[in-house]
Structures are given as C-alpha cells and as structure tokens.
Scaffold this motif. Structure first.
Motif, PDB file in Angstrom:
ATOM      1  N   UNK A  29     -24.780  11.075  14.636  1.00 24.93           N
ATOM      2  CA  UNK A  29     -23.546  10.914  13.855  1.00 24.93           C
ATOM      3  C   UNK A  29     -23.408  12.030  12.816  1.00 24.93           C
ATOM      4  N   UNK A  30     -24.518  12.495  12.272  1.00 22.33           N
ATOM      5  CA  UNK A  30     -24.467  13.517  11.235  1.00 22.33           C
ATOM      6  C   UNK A  30     -23.941  14.842  11.764  1.00 22.33           C
ATOM      7  N   UNK A  31     -24.181  15.171  13.023  1.00 19.58           N
ATOM      8  CA  UNK A  31     -23.753  16.454  13.578  1.00 19.58           C
ATOM      9  C   UNK A  31     -22.510  16.317  14.449  1.00 19.58           C
ATOM     10  N   UNK A  32     -21.888  15.154  14.458  1.00 22.88           N
ATOM     11  CA  UNK A  32     -20.710  14.918  15.282  1.00 22.88           C
ATOM     12  C   UNK A  32     -19.545  15.772  14.810  1.00 22.88           C
ATOM     13  N   UNK A  33     -18.813  16.367  15.767  1.00 23.60           N
ATOM     14  CA  UNK A  33     -17.669  17.220  15.427  1.00 23.60           C
ATOM     15  C   UNK A  33     -16.451  16.409  15.002  1.00 23.60           C
ATOM     16  N   UNK A  34     -16.319  15.188  15.513  1.00 21.73           N
ATOM     17  CA  UNK A  34     -15.191  14.327  15.161  1.00 21.73           C
ATOM     18  C   UNK A  34     -15.730  12.983  14.674  1.00 21.73           C
ATOM     19  N   UNK A  35     -16.133  12.895  13.409  1.00 17.51           N
ATOM     20  CA  UNK A  35     -16.726  11.655  12.903  1.00 17.51           C
ATOM     21  C   UNK A  35     -15.705  10.522  12.853  1.00 17.51           C
ATOM     22  N   UNK A  36     -16.156   9.329  13.221  1.00 14.63           N
ATOM     23  CA  UNK A  36     -15.297   8.148  13.189  1.00 14.63           C
ATOM     24  C   UNK A  36     -15.691   7.275  11.988  1.00 14.63           C
ATOM     25  N   UNK A  50     -23.790   6.056   8.675  1.00 15.25           N
ATOM     26  CA  UNK A  50     -24.494   7.121   7.959  1.00 15.25           C
ATOM     27  C   UNK A  50     -24.767   6.734   6.513  1.00 15.25           C
ATOM     28  N   UNK A  51     -23.798   6.123   5.861  1.00 18.47           N
ATOM     29  CA  UNK A  51     -23.977   5.699   4.472  1.00 18.47           C
ATOM     30  C   UNK A  51     -25.085   4.655   4.347  1.00 18.47           C
ATOM     31  N   UNK A  52     -25.127   3.715   5.280  1.00 20.39           N
ATOM     32  CA  UNK A  52     -26.189   2.693   5.240  1.00 20.39           C
ATOM     33  C   UNK A  52     -27.556   3.300   5.468  1.00 20.39           C
ATOM     34  N   UNK A  53     -27.644   4.320   6.334  1.00 19.76           N
ATOM     35  CA  UNK A  53     -28.932   4.907   6.662  1.00 19.76           C
ATOM     36  C   UNK A  53     -29.428   5.876   5.589  1.00 19.76           C
ATOM     37  N   UNK A  54     -28.558   6.274   4.665  1.00 21.10           N
ATOM     38  CA  UNK A  54     -28.978   7.174   3.593  1.00 21.10           C
ATOM     39  C   UNK A  54     -29.770   6.446   2.511  1.00 21.10           C
ATOM     40  N   UNK A  55     -29.695   5.125   2.476  1.00 22.31           N
ATOM     41  CA  UNK A  55     -30.441   4.329   1.496  1.00 22.31           C
ATOM     42  C   UNK A  55     -31.918   4.402   1.864  1.00 22.31           C
ATOM     43  N   UNK A  56     -32.800   4.711   0.905  1.00 17.60           N
ATOM     44  CA  UNK A  56     -34.230   4.775   1.205  1.00 17.60           C
ATOM     45  C   UNK A  56     -34.759   3.444   1.735  1.00 17.60           C
ATOM     46  N   UNK A  57     -35.516   3.506   2.785  1.00 19.02           N
ATOM     47  CA  UNK A  57     -36.108   2.314   3.384  1.00 19.02           C
ATOM     48  C   UNK A  57     -35.218   1.611   4.385  1.00 19.02           C
ATOM     49  N   UNK A  58     -34.049   2.155   4.680  1.00 18.46           N
ATOM     50  CA  UNK A  58     -33.128   1.526   5.630  1.00 18.46           C
ATOM     51  C   UNK A  58     -33.640   1.732   7.053  1.00 18.46           C
ATOM     52  N   UNK A  59     -33.467   0.715   7.849  1.00 16.49           N
ATOM     53  CA  UNK A  59     -33.831   0.840   9.265  1.00 16.49           C
ATOM     54  C   UNK A  59     -32.637   0.386  10.090  1.00 16.49           C
ATOM     55  N   UNK A  60     -32.389   1.099  11.156  1.00 15.79           N
ATOM     56  CA  UNK A  60     -31.232   0.773  11.983  1.00 15.79           C
ATOM     57  C   UNK A  60     -31.527   1.001  13.448  1.00 15.79           C
TER      58      UNK A  60
END
Length: 66
Positions: free
Chosen positions: A30-37, A44-54
């Motif tokens: 998702x971080x390198x996607x050319x057309x982010x949805x 991406x916002x949820x995964x930026x939190x330290x300790x997040x697992x997805x």
C-alpha cells in the motif's frame, strides 16, 4: 407432444463463485501504490502505530475473475 414455452434456466450450484476475488496486500504494498485508495490509506495509518499487527487489506486494484 412437447410444450412450447421458455426453457428453464439452470441454477448455479451453491459452491460456484462467479464474482471477483481481491488479493490481500500488506502495508508495504500500500505504501508504494501509485493510486492509493481510502481503505489502503486507513490501513497504513493503523500499521504506523508501534506494535500494530495486521493481516493485510483487500485491494480493489488487484481484483481478478474467479
């Protein structure tokens, strides 16, 4: 003697999947996607939190006919 009328349509079986499938992508894709949805940006916002697992998020851009 055959009766005239419309032929009966065959119903698909219960396990037949006639729709689309979406690939599950992780945050690095998702971080390198050319057309982010919107769904990908929320993930991406949820995964930026330290300790997040997805487990990833379904990507609408990678759909394919199953």
């Amino acid at each position: 003697m055959a009766t005239k009328g419309k032929a009966k349509k065959k119903q698909p079986s219960g396990n037949a999947n006639n729709g689309y499938q979406l690939k599950i992508v992780t945050s690095d894709v998702c971080a390198v996607c050319k057309t982010p949805c919107a769904r990908g940006l929320r993930y991406l916002e949820r995964m930026r939190v330290p300790g997040a697992s997805g487990n990833g998020v379904p990507c609408i851009l990678t759909r394919y006919k199953a």
